[in-house]
Enzyme design. Structure first.
Site, PDB file in Angstrom:
ATOM      1  N   ASP A 124      -0.517   4.279   0.538  1.00 25.74           N
ATOM      2  CA  ASP A 124      -1.081   5.301   1.422  1.00 25.74           C
ATOM      3  C   ASP A 124      -0.414   5.218   2.789  1.00 25.74           C
ATOM      4  O   ASP A 124       0.190   4.190   3.138  1.00 25.74           O
ATOM      5  CB  ASP A 124      -2.609   5.167   1.557  1.00 25.74           C
ATOM      6  N   ARG A 178      -9.651  -6.538  18.095  1.00 23.22           N
ATOM      7  CA  ARG A 178      -8.750  -7.358  17.269  1.00 23.22           C
ATOM      8  C   ARG A 178      -9.281  -8.771  17.315  1.00 23.22           C
ATOM      9  O   ARG A 178      -9.597  -9.289  18.403  1.00 23.22           O
ATOM     10  CB  ARG A 178      -7.328  -7.319  17.829  1.00 23.22           C
ATOM     11  N   ASP A 193       5.987   1.665   6.594  1.00 22.11           N
ATOM     12  CA  ASP A 193       4.568   1.298   6.429  1.00 22.11           C
ATOM     13  C   ASP A 193       3.920   2.158   5.375  1.00 22.11           C
ATOM     14  O   ASP A 193       3.340   3.176   5.690  1.00 22.11           O
ATOM     15  CB  ASP A 193       3.873   1.448   7.799  1.00 22.11           C
ATOM     16  N   GLU A 241      -5.263   1.139   2.377  1.00 26.49           N
ATOM     17  CA  GLU A 241      -5.056   0.148   3.442  1.00 26.49           C
ATOM     18  C   GLU A 241      -5.280   0.763   4.812  1.00 26.49           C
ATOM     19  O   GLU A 241      -5.898   0.162   5.689  1.00 26.49           O
ATOM     20  CB  GLU A 241      -3.639  -0.441   3.345  1.00 26.49           C
ATOM     21  N   GLU A 242      -4.787   1.964   4.996  1.00 27.39           N
ATOM     22  CA  GLU A 242      -4.854   2.597   6.318  1.00 27.39           C
ATOM     23  C   GLU A 242      -6.257   3.078   6.681  1.00 27.39           C
ATOM     24  O   GLU A 242      -6.482   3.550   7.797  1.00 27.39           O
ATOM     25  CB  GLU A 242      -3.848   3.752   6.415  1.00 27.39           C
ATOM     26  N   HIS A 270     -25.365  24.251  32.182  1.00 22.11           N
ATOM     27  CA  HIS A 270     -24.650  24.790  33.335  1.00 22.11           C
ATOM     28  C   HIS A 270     -24.679  23.711  34.415  1.00 22.11           C
ATOM     29  O   HIS A 270     -25.757  23.226  34.789  1.00 22.11           O
ATOM     30  CB  HIS A 270     -25.346  26.071  33.824  1.00 22.11           C
ATOM     31  N   SER A 311      -3.103  -5.922  11.671  1.00 22.21           N
ATOM     32  CA  SER A 311      -4.035  -6.413  10.661  1.00 22.21           C
ATOM     33  C   SER A 311      -3.686  -5.884   9.279  1.00 22.21           C
ATOM     34  O   SER A 311      -3.312  -4.731   9.131  1.00 22.21           O
ATOM     35  CB  SER A 311      -5.459  -5.959  11.009  1.00 22.21           C
ATOM     36  N   HIS A 368       2.730   4.528  12.439  1.00 20.65           N
ATOM     37  CA  HIS A 368       1.572   5.347  12.848  1.00 20.65           C
ATOM     38  C   HIS A 368       1.946   6.390  13.908  1.00 20.65           C
ATOM     39  O   HIS A 368       1.060   7.058  14.428  1.00 20.65           O
ATOM     40  CB  HIS A 368       0.411   4.481  13.381  1.00 20.65           C
ATOM     41  N   HIS A 411       0.836  -1.208   0.000  1.00 16.93           N
ATOM     42  CA  HIS A 411       0.000   0.000   0.000  1.00 16.93           C
ATOM     43  C   HIS A 411       0.868   1.255   0.000  1.00 16.93           C
ATOM     44  O   HIS A 411       1.862   1.333   0.710  1.00 16.93           O
ATOM     45  CB  HIS A 411      -1.006   0.007   1.158  1.00 16.93           C
ATOM     46  N   THR A 428     -17.590  24.957  33.949  1.00 16.47           N
ATOM     47  CA  THR A 428     -18.587  24.185  34.681  1.00 16.47           C
ATOM     48  C   THR A 428     -19.740  23.839  33.750  1.00 16.47           C
ATOM     49  O   THR A 428     -20.621  24.648  33.498  1.00 16.47           O
ATOM     50  CB  THR A 428     -19.086  24.986  35.893  1.00 16.47           C
TER      51      THR A 428
HETATM   52  N1  BES Z   1       1.330  -2.681   8.163  1.00 15.45           N
HETATM   53  C1  BES Z   1       0.281  -2.514   9.111  1.00 15.45           C
HETATM   54  C2  BES Z   1      -0.084  -3.802   9.833  1.00 15.45           C
HETATM   55  C3  BES Z   1       0.968  -4.249  10.776  1.00 15.45           C
HETATM   56  C4  BES Z   1       1.287  -3.460  11.856  1.00 15.45           C
HETATM   57  C5  BES Z   1       1.635  -5.412  10.597  1.00 15.45           C
HETATM   58  C6  BES Z   1       2.286  -3.853  12.722  1.00 15.45           C
HETATM   59  C7  BES Z   1       2.623  -5.789  11.444  1.00 15.45           C
HETATM   60  C8  BES Z   1       2.963  -4.999  12.502  1.00 15.45           C
HETATM   61  C9  BES Z   1      -0.937  -1.939   8.427  1.00 15.45           C
HETATM   62  O1  BES Z   1      -0.600  -0.880   7.575  1.00 15.45           O
HETATM   63  C10 BES Z   1      -1.866  -1.387   9.471  1.00 15.45           C
HETATM   64  O2  BES Z   1      -1.505  -0.425  10.089  1.00 15.45           O
HETATM   65  N2  BES Z   1      -3.035  -1.965   9.628  1.00 15.45           N
HETATM   66  C11 BES Z   1      -4.035  -1.421  10.480  1.00 15.45           C
HETATM   67  C12 BES Z   1      -5.367  -1.767   9.940  1.00 15.45           C
HETATM   68  C13 BES Z   1      -6.232  -0.688   9.552  1.00 15.45           C
HETATM   69  C14 BES Z   1      -7.536  -1.051   9.008  1.00 15.45           C
HETATM   70  C15 BES Z   1      -5.924   0.700   9.737  1.00 15.45           C
HETATM   71  C16 BES Z   1      -3.932  -1.983  11.879  1.00 15.45           C
HETATM   72  O3  BES Z   1      -3.450  -3.089  12.081  1.00 15.45           O
HETATM   73  O4  BES Z   1      -4.350  -1.250  12.767  1.00 15.45           O
HETATM   74 MN    MN Z   2       1.015  -1.355   6.398  1.00 17.67          MN
HETATM   75 MN    MN Z   3      -0.339   0.953   8.868  1.00 11.93          MN
END
Ligand code: BES
Ligand code: MN
Ligand code: MN
Length: 457
Positions: free
Chosen positions: A88, A328, A119, A153-154, A213, A399, A427, A86, A315
């Site tokens: 992105d 997950r 990534d 993907e992200e 309030h 994932s 991330h 990916h 407040t």
């Molecule tokens: N490359 C990652 C998945 C990953 C993260 C594999 C760490 C191995 C180690 C992928 O780009 C990702 O961040 N996937 C997301 C899924 C999503 C739908 C945003 C994830 O796992 O949170």
């Molecule tokens: Mn990735």
């Molecule tokens: Mn990712």
């Protein structure tokens, strides 16, 4: 050393320059303001595939971000390998925590820092480089090659599964290769054969028509932030076990053999704990850290907000409160079922005096492959050649939605040959890729094509 591997070695500097070029494009898929940049990255990938030697390259538009496809199919009788990646990336915030700007790739201490370095721009590109190495040295490649590089993907790959389902012939192959995961550690390369799935929800709780309030009205009406806190607190017990009825129903049990294999890996709880700056580790009772992360499902709060969050005091009883909650998932949990169960549990836990809406954002299934497949064994040999060490087979808690889709729709094995490290800050601020891994990865990708050419799908 083969001519192609030597080519990969001789072209390290150029391959690094090219990677830096694409890293300068802020292709943040979740940000509507950057849709043009995502498009620009897609065009860059298409051109890179063409220059590497693909005889057909194409951009497929989707409802949101384009899918890039490339192919070279001039090795009749050899297997066909589909390389997925990916282009992105995740947003770069918080920007002030980056040592060098996220979209100005910078080399420091043998690492390349930039959003997307690991990534996934710095990973999928190794297969393009390897393919180029073969075509530029012998005019031919040991396998037929297809590239499928997506831009969503992200954000959960919302348009990729329909695309794959509609274009099964275009994507037909003997094996899929993905580099979008991490090695076990820098000294221990790994082939990943399992990923967790993911279901993502937003919970919106509304109490009153407007903020109140807290002196005038406090005591006479429910506070939605409390209502939300009660819901969240009841989803899990204090030990870390999810209390949603039926949550664990279909979870595939770890076998004694799997547990033994996990225990053999050079994992240290202390190192794990220290690497994330935690006071103590915490998780579902009865399972080790690797079991918890690789083979057990979770329910987490990814964000929670509402009410007054500025400096000082105000407040107020907020009219609404919100949370992002995700699960997950592991084989054989079905996302649809989990979403239904968690939604039902949340609604049931909600106080009668608030309105609660649960919105499903995206879902994907988990995946687990047999390590005995010839394609995985071929990858293990390729990694050993490039990294000088036999890789271990591992799983990932993260994932990659499409991997289960490949399994289900294309019915082919996927090989996850990742070259990331767990401290690559995916991330997060200061994302990086280790340059040794990048260069070894380029060579591993060359060896992988050779191995797959010999092994057949
Ligand atoms: N490359 C990652 C998945 C990953 C993260 C594999 C760490 C191995 C180690 C992928 O780009 C990702 O961040 N996937 C997301 C899924 C999503 C739908 C945003 C994830 O796992 O949170
Ligand atoms: Mn990735
Ligand atoms: Mn990712």
């Amino acid at each position: 050393m083969s001519a192609a591997a030597a080519y990969a070695r001789d072209n390290r500097d150029r391959h690094l320059d090219e990677l830096m070029e694409v890293l300068r494009i802020p292709s943040v898929s979740t940000d509507p303001a950057r849709a043009g940049e995502v498009k620009r990255a897609a065009a860059w990938v298409k051109e890179r595939l063409r220059r590497a030697g693909c005889t057909r390259t194409e951009i497929f538009e989707t409802k949101r971000h384009p899918i890039v496809y490339g192919e070279w199919l001039a090795a009749p009788g050899s297997p066909t390998v589909l390389f997925y990646g990916h282009y992105d990336v995740q947003p770069e915030d918080p920007v002030e925590l980056w040592t060098s700007p996220a979209f100005e790739p910078t080399v420091r201490d043998g690492r390349l820092y930039a959003r997307g370095a690991c990534d996934d721009k710095g990973q999928f590109i190794i297969h393009v480089n390897a393919f180029e190495a073969f075509l530029k040295t012998g005019g031919s490649c040991p396998v037929n090659v297809k590239f499928l590089i997506e831009g969503e993907e992200e954000i959960g790959s919302p348009n990729l599964e329909p695309f794959i389902a509609a274009r099964k012939e275009l994507l037909a192959c003997d094996a899929v290769v993905v580099s979008d995961t991490a090695m076990f550690d820098k000294k221990t390369p790994s082939i990943v054969h399992g990923l967790r799935g993911l279901s993502y929800l937003q919970v919106d709780v509304r109490g009153t028509a407007r903020d109140l309030h807290s002196g005038t009205f406090g005591g006479s009406v429910i506070n939605p932030a409390f209502a939300l806190a009660h819901i969240i607190a009841a989803l899990k017990d204090v030990k870390g076990r999810v209390k949603v009825p039926g949550f664990y129903d279909n979870v595939r049990k770890l076998t004694a053999k799997e547990r033994k294999a996990f225990k053999k890996l050079p994992h240290s709880n202390t190192a794990w704990r220290k690497s994330i700056g935690a006071k103590a580790l915490f998780g579902e009772p009865g399972y080790t850290t690797l079991e918890r992360v690789w083979a057990r499902p979770t329910l987490e709060v990814n964000g929670i907000w509402g009410g007054f969050m500025g400096e000082g005091a105000k407040t107020v009883i907020p009219a609404e409160a919100h949370a992002k909650i995700s699960m997950r998932l592991v084989p054989d949990q079905r996302p649809k079922e989990i979403v239904a169960k968690v939604t039902r549990a949340i609604k049931k836990l909600a106080a009668a005096s608030v309105d609660v809406t649960v919105t499903h954002i995206h879902s994907g299934e988990g995946w687990l492959a047999d390590t005995g497949h010839v394609a995985l064994q071929a990858a293990a040999r390729a990694v050993k050649k490039a990294f000088g060490k036999t890789p271990v087979f591992t799983r990932e808690g993260g994932s990659i939605r499409v991997v289960a889709t490949f399994d289900r729709i294309l019915k082919v094995p996927s090989v996850l040959m990742g070259i990331g490290l767990h401290d690559d800050n995916l991330h997060a601020p200061n994302e990086k890729i280790d340059l040794d891994n990048f260069f070894n990865g380029n060579e591993a990708a060359v060896y992988l094509m050779d191995e797959l050419g010999n092994a057949a799908g």
